[in-house]
Design a protein around this motif. Structure first.
Motif, PDB file in Angstrom:
ATOM      1  N   LYS A  83       0.860  -1.187   0.000  1.00 37.09           N
ATOM      2  CA  LYS A  83       0.000   0.000   0.000  1.00 37.09           C
ATOM      3  C   LYS A  83       0.893   1.233   0.000  1.00 37.09           C
ATOM      4  CE  LYS A  83      -3.005  -3.091   2.070  1.00 37.09           C
ATOM      5  NZ  LYS A  83      -2.831  -4.148   3.092  1.00 37.09           N
ATOM      6  N   THR A  85       1.599   5.279   0.595  1.00 40.82           N
ATOM      7  CA  THR A  85       1.134   6.313   1.512  1.00 40.82           C
ATOM      8  C   THR A  85       1.963   7.587   1.414  1.00 40.82           C
ATOM      9  OG1 THR A  85       0.589   6.760   3.825  1.00 40.82           O
ATOM     10  CG2 THR A  85       2.581   5.503   3.435  1.00 40.82           C
ATOM     11  N   LEU A 108       4.013  -1.357   3.596  1.00 35.03           N
ATOM     12  CA  LEU A 108       3.578   0.034   3.535  1.00 35.03           C
ATOM     13  C   LEU A 108       4.703   0.866   2.937  1.00 35.03           C
ATOM     14  CD1 LEU A 108       1.373   2.093   4.226  1.00 35.03           C
ATOM     15  CD2 LEU A 108       2.450   2.413   6.442  1.00 35.03           C
ATOM     16  N   ASP A 146      -2.720   5.322  -1.634  1.00 35.39           N
ATOM     17  CA  ASP A 146      -3.880   4.684  -1.021  1.00 35.39           C
ATOM     18  C   ASP A 146      -4.272   5.354   0.292  1.00 35.39           C
ATOM     19  OD1 ASP A 146      -3.906   2.427  -2.932  1.00 35.39           O
ATOM     20  OD2 ASP A 146      -2.006   1.926  -1.967  1.00 35.39           O
ATOM     21  N   ILE A 147      -3.262   5.753   1.044  1.00 36.06           N
ATOM     22  CA  ILE A 147      -3.488   6.172   2.430  1.00 36.06           C
ATOM     23  C   ILE A 147      -2.717   7.456   2.723  1.00 36.06           C
ATOM     24  CG2 ILE A 147      -3.148   5.497   4.860  1.00 36.06           C
ATOM     25  CD1 ILE A 147      -2.914   2.543   3.708  1.00 36.06           C
ATOM     26  N   TYR A 171      -8.406   6.939   2.384  1.00 40.54           N
ATOM     27  CA  TYR A 171      -8.096   6.384   3.707  1.00 40.54           C
ATOM     28  C   TYR A 171      -7.155   7.336   4.443  1.00 40.54           C
ATOM     29  CZ  TYR A 171      -9.970   2.031   1.861  1.00 40.54           C
ATOM     30  OH  TYR A 171     -10.785   1.092   1.316  1.00 40.54           O
ATOM     31  N   TRP A 173      -5.022   7.699   8.051  1.00 42.06           N
ATOM     32  CA  TRP A 173      -4.536   7.168   9.329  1.00 42.06           C
ATOM     33  C   TRP A 173      -4.237   8.394  10.184  1.00 42.06           C
ATOM     34  CZ3 TRP A 173       0.403   3.533   9.750  1.00 42.06           C
ATOM     35  CH2 TRP A 173       0.398   2.908  11.007  1.00 42.06           C
ATOM     36  N   TRP A 189      -8.876   5.998  10.309  1.00 39.95           N
ATOM     37  CA  TRP A 189      -8.443   5.141  11.405  1.00 39.95           C
ATOM     38  C   TRP A 189      -7.772   6.039  12.437  1.00 39.95           C
ATOM     39  CZ3 TRP A 189      -9.130   0.104  12.748  1.00 39.95           C
ATOM     40  CH2 TRP A 189      -8.370  -0.350  13.820  1.00 39.95           C
TER      41      TRP A 189
ATOM     42  N   THR B 201      -5.886  -1.636   7.434  1.00 38.55           N
ATOM     43  CA  THR B 201      -5.737  -1.828   5.993  1.00 38.55           C
ATOM     44  C   THR B 201      -6.094  -3.239   5.541  1.00 38.55           C
ATOM     45  OG1 THR B 201      -3.405  -2.414   6.274  1.00 38.55           O
ATOM     46  CG2 THR B 201      -3.919  -0.099   5.844  1.00 38.55           C
ATOM     47  N   ILE B 204      -8.321  -3.165   2.590  1.00 37.39           N
ATOM     48  CA  ILE B 204      -8.067  -2.243   1.464  1.00 37.39           C
ATOM     49  C   ILE B 204      -7.605  -3.064   0.263  1.00 37.39           C
ATOM     50  CG2 ILE B 204      -6.682  -0.327   0.592  1.00 37.39           C
ATOM     51  CD1 ILE B 204      -6.542   0.841   3.297  1.00 37.39           C
TER      52      ILE B 204
END
Lengths: 204, 204
Positions: A83, A85, A108, A146-147, A171, A173, A189, B201, B204
């Motif tokens: 993912k 970020t 990540l 994505d995040i 998304y 965080w 989150w 995640t 996701i």
């Protein structure tokens, strides 16, 4: 594995994974559920129950094969699916997360940091560039993100969240101590450090 | 309130508390369970159930009285009982935590930071001094320290944990990605960022 794996099991599997990495670093081949349980001060039966949830846990007559068990946890928790970020806010916390050696090994990928401080923009942290927050939307258009990891001071949390939402990221965080207002198609989150702390210290 | 309040409820109460602080800052007098629920995207009934656990939640005909509800959460979660902590490791994460504006208001008093870097020792972060890790044991003898917050690089986690244990501190809030070996009378709370991330995640 059932998609409805509980949060507590995910949390424990990650801790088992930490232990397995240490075992591999020490050249160990086997590990028992008892050894894991002792390190975490939990019940042996709990560890066995968790590991029984895994496909191909590497169980052998003399214990679990460390490398196979590690791989099995990775497959189950989806580390292999990377993912992407951005860290929004290049203060101490943002920098700490940018340097956090574990993110990459858990799938990540920190692509860049963003900040509004001209003294920081253009600098690199752990080979990741700090970019101008003004360019976030353009950046997200041309890079798969994505995040967003939100690490700005709490008083700027909502306005920065609005920027993230406008950029199209779905998304967040959230490391700030604010509850964010976001549209229904955006998931937040809350990394609630104080909540975690209070759980720990409730009985001190 | 029953001492066996669950971790999830504690976590949600802390988030409600964040919201209440914002409401007070905005001069609001009342809040409904529905308003809280909408912000957190959870069920109204869940919020009401949680708040029913509190003594004197400040419920009135037109909603909860914000200030009373806030105070009630603080009483329940024990914010009023101050705990004293040292941050061990004055890197980015340690500095971020030393600056974290919320710790004090949630009853966590950061007394000092400790590091082994002579370039850092003697500096102050948020009015808290960075002290030489060599002096930890002496410091703990003359200052009340309940909790050590461990923020050193993971490869130094165990040896630093040993120092903490030898100093007599009985609670460690562990931000490293190592599982620590400690005696039975020492409690470790693993702040497992990767575990939290994976919970978030997973789908996701």
């Amino acid at each position: 594995m059932d998609k409805k794996i509980s949060e507590k099991v995910i949390n424990r599997l990650t801790l088992y994974h930490y232990i397995l990495r240490d075992y591999i670093a020490n050249g160990e081949i086997y590990i028992s559920s008892k050894q894991i349980a002792t390190l975490l001060k939990i019940d042996d039966s709990q560890v066995r129950k968790d590991l029984n949830l895994l496909n191909n846990s590497g169980k052998s007559r003399v214990g679990y094969i460390v490398k196979e068990l590690k791989k099995s946890i990775e497959m189950t928790l989806g580390y292999s699916k990377t993912k992407h970020t951005c860290i929004i806010g290049a203060g101490n916390l943002g920098m700490a997360l940018a340097k956090y050696d574990n993110f990459t090994s858990y799938g990540l990928n920190v692509v860049a940091l963003f900040d509004n401080d001209i003294n920081k923009i253009g600098n690199k942290i752990n080979e990741k560039e700090i970019l101008d927050i003004k360019n976030l939307t353009d950046f997200v258009k041309t890079n798969e993100i994505d995040i967003a990891i939100l690490t700005v001071p709490s008083k700027f949390a909502q306005e920065t969240a609005d920027l993230i939402v406008n950029s199209g990221i779905k998304y967040i965080w959230n490391f700030t101590s604010r509850v964010l207002k976001v549209p229904d198609d955006v998931q937040v989150w809350n990394e609630n450090l104080m909540g975690n702390f209070l759980q720990f210290t409730y009985n001190i």
